[in-house]
Motif scaffolding. Structure first.
Motif, PDB file in Angstrom:
ATOM      1  N   GLU A 149      -1.117  37.204 -25.317  1.00  0.00           N
ATOM      2  CA  GLU A 149       0.469  37.232 -25.187  1.00  0.00           C
ATOM      3  C   GLU A 149       0.000  35.306 -23.967  1.00  0.00           C
ATOM      4  O   GLU A 149       1.332  35.470 -23.483  1.00  0.00           O
ATOM      5  CB  GLU A 149       0.227  38.450 -24.429  1.00  0.00           C
ATOM      6  N   ILE A 150      -0.416  36.714 -22.441  1.00  0.00           N
ATOM      7  CA  ILE A 150      -0.543  35.333 -21.367  1.00  0.00           C
ATOM      8  C   ILE A 150      -0.834  33.808 -22.147  1.00  0.00           C
ATOM      9  O   ILE A 150      -0.201  32.982 -21.828  1.00  0.00           O
ATOM     10  CB  ILE A 150      -2.002  35.875 -20.761  1.00  0.00           C
ATOM     11  N   GLN A 151      -1.880  33.546 -22.882  1.00  0.00           N
ATOM     12  CA  GLN A 151      -2.190  32.646 -23.461  1.00  0.00           C
ATOM     13  C   GLN A 151      -0.855  31.734 -24.187  1.00  0.00           C
ATOM     14  O   GLN A 151       0.025  30.282 -23.180  1.00  0.00           O
ATOM     15  CB  GLN A 151      -3.490  32.270 -24.165  1.00  0.00           C
TER      16      GLN A 151
ATOM     17  N   ILE B 140      -8.373  33.491 -18.154  1.00  0.00           N
ATOM     18  CA  ILE B 140      -8.070  33.712 -19.802  1.00  0.00           C
ATOM     19  C   ILE B 140      -9.349  33.704 -20.906  1.00  0.00           C
ATOM     20  O   ILE B 140      -9.580  34.533 -21.072  1.00  0.00           O
ATOM     21  CB  ILE B 140      -6.945  32.551 -20.354  1.00  0.00           C
ATOM     22  N   ALA B 141      -9.704  32.600 -20.364  1.00  0.00           N
ATOM     23  CA  ALA B 141     -10.865  32.397 -21.280  1.00  0.00           C
ATOM     24  C   ALA B 141     -12.371  33.354 -20.962  1.00  0.00           C
ATOM     25  O   ALA B 141     -13.273  34.000 -21.393  1.00  0.00           O
ATOM     26  CB  ALA B 141     -12.057  30.739 -21.287  1.00  0.00           C
ATOM     27  N   GLU B 142     -12.616  33.874 -19.550  1.00  0.00           N
ATOM     28  CA  GLU B 142     -13.071  34.752 -18.486  1.00  0.00           C
ATOM     29  C   GLU B 142     -12.784  36.051 -18.896  1.00  0.00           C
ATOM     30  O   GLU B 142     -12.837  37.172 -17.921  1.00  0.00           O
ATOM     31  CB  GLU B 142     -13.613  33.916 -17.154  1.00  0.00           C
TER      32      GLU B 142
ATOM     33  N   GLN C  94      -4.982  24.807 -15.230  1.00  0.00           N
ATOM     34  CA  GLN C  94      -6.399  24.891 -15.588  1.00  0.00           C
ATOM     35  C   GLN C  94      -7.424  25.736 -15.208  1.00  0.00           C
ATOM     36  O   GLN C  94      -8.107  26.213 -15.974  1.00  0.00           O
ATOM     37  CB  GLN C  94      -7.031  23.046 -14.568  1.00  0.00           C
ATOM     38  N   VAL C  95      -7.443  26.511 -13.698  1.00  0.00           N
ATOM     39  CA  VAL C  95      -7.834  27.854 -12.912  1.00  0.00           C
ATOM     40  C   VAL C  95      -7.215  28.625 -14.221  1.00  0.00           C
ATOM     41  O   VAL C  95      -8.338  29.451 -15.012  1.00  0.00           O
ATOM     42  CB  VAL C  95      -7.302  27.585 -12.074  1.00  0.00           C
ATOM     43  N   ILE C  96      -6.407  28.753 -14.716  1.00  0.00           N
ATOM     44  CA  ILE C  96      -4.714  30.219 -15.448  1.00  0.00           C
ATOM     45  C   ILE C  96      -6.039  29.687 -17.020  1.00  0.00           C
ATOM     46  O   ILE C  96      -6.458  31.153 -17.359  1.00  0.00           O
ATOM     47  CB  ILE C  96      -3.834  29.953 -15.124  1.00  0.00           C
TER      48      ILE C  96
ATOM     49  N   SER D 134       2.593  36.033 -13.502  1.00  0.00           N
ATOM     50  CA  SER D 134       0.987  36.845 -12.690  1.00  0.00           C
ATOM     51  C   SER D 134       1.539  38.381 -12.727  1.00  0.00           C
ATOM     52  O   SER D 134       0.634  39.598 -12.780  1.00  0.00           O
ATOM     53  CB  SER D 134       2.250  36.440 -11.274  1.00  0.00           C
ATOM     54  N   ASP D 135       2.917  38.586 -13.202  1.00  0.00           N
ATOM     55  CA  ASP D 135       3.090  40.155 -13.793  1.00  0.00           C
ATOM     56  C   ASP D 135       2.547  41.089 -13.954  1.00  0.00           C
ATOM     57  O   ASP D 135       2.497  42.267 -14.469  1.00  0.00           O
ATOM     58  CB  ASP D 135       4.457  40.648 -13.755  1.00  0.00           C
ATOM     59  N   MET D 136       2.249  39.823 -15.249  1.00  0.00           N
ATOM     60  CA  MET D 136       1.622  40.513 -16.685  1.00  0.00           C
ATOM     61  C   MET D 136       0.425  40.348 -17.061  1.00  0.00           C
ATOM     62  O   MET D 136      -0.756  41.244 -17.658  1.00  0.00           O
ATOM     63  CB  MET D 136       2.372  40.012 -17.921  1.00  0.00           C
ATOM     64  N   ALA D 137      -0.637  40.158 -16.467  1.00  0.00           N
ATOM     65  CA  ALA D 137      -2.172  40.175 -15.203  1.00  0.00           C
ATOM     66  C   ALA D 137      -2.850  40.831 -16.168  1.00  0.00           C
ATOM     67  O   ALA D 137      -3.754  40.756 -16.671  1.00  0.00           O
ATOM     68  CB  ALA D 137      -2.183  39.010 -14.627  1.00  0.00           C
ATOM     69  N   MET D 138      -2.628  42.052 -15.328  1.00  0.00           N
ATOM     70  CA  MET D 138      -3.573  42.901 -15.191  1.00  0.00           C
ATOM     71  C   MET D 138      -3.327  43.751 -16.583  1.00  0.00           C
ATOM     72  O   MET D 138      -4.152  44.596 -16.603  1.00  0.00           O
ATOM     73  CB  MET D 138      -2.878  43.779 -14.589  1.00  0.00           C
TER      74      MET D 138
END
Length: 167
Positions: A137-139, A79-81, A73-75, A127-131
């Motif tokens: 892609e993260i979604q 993503i939305a923000e 839920q936090v993730i 976590s590794d791709m977040a930045m």
């Protein structure tokens, strides 16, 4: 958008088929042996594979699942923000377990453990791709994790037993 939905569909289909295959190949013999040794049914009334846990073990599994759900839920909100730091930190935290589940791991079939390991690896990848990765892609990676949740819940059911009966 259509390409993303098509990719999501193929990823989800592959995950469901792969998990289904893992379930039957890697756990059938283990669960058949357990059922024969303990006179417990291999499957629950609804057809899912039975996981026999003590109340403490079942509570641990429930707490882990709740942690995954809260993290997802936090993730999703991050993503939305487009909050990359939160994505990195929350997914990174879900990559590691708390080390308290050794008794559960010993009692669980290979397929159940494999899904948990795979989910933690997927959280690590997020976590590794977040930045650097695109948010879509993260979604898609998050969607893959949720597919594993659905596959696990569709395959397994925790059944509570007394301490003596759980071993």
């Amino acid at each position: 958008m259509n390409k993303a939905l098509a990719a999501f569909g193929w990823i989800l289909f592959g995950l469901i088929m792969g998990v289904g295959l893992m379930r039957f190949v890697s756990t059938h013999e283990d669960l058949s042996e357990l059922a024969a040794e303990t006179a417990r049914p291999e499957r629950t009334a609804d057809g899912r594979l039975a996981l026999y846990f003590t109340a403490d073990d079942r509570a641990h599994v429930s707490a882990e699942m709740l942690g995954f759900l809260q993290g997802l839920q936090v993730i999703e909100a991050a993503i939305a923000e487009e909050d990359r730091e939160t994505l990195r930190d929350v997914a990174g935290g879900l990559r590691r377990g708390d080390g308290q589940g050794q008794a559960v791991q010993a009692k669980a079939p290979d397929g159940f453990r494999a899904i948990g390991r795979s989910m933690r690896q997927d959280f690590g990848a997020i976590s590794d791709m977040a930045m650097t990765a695109e948010m879509d892609e993260i979604q898609l990676a998050v969607s893959g994790i949720m597919g594993k949740c659905a596959a696990c819940h569709g395959s397994y059911k925790a059944v509570e037993v007394t301490e003596e009966a759980a071993d």
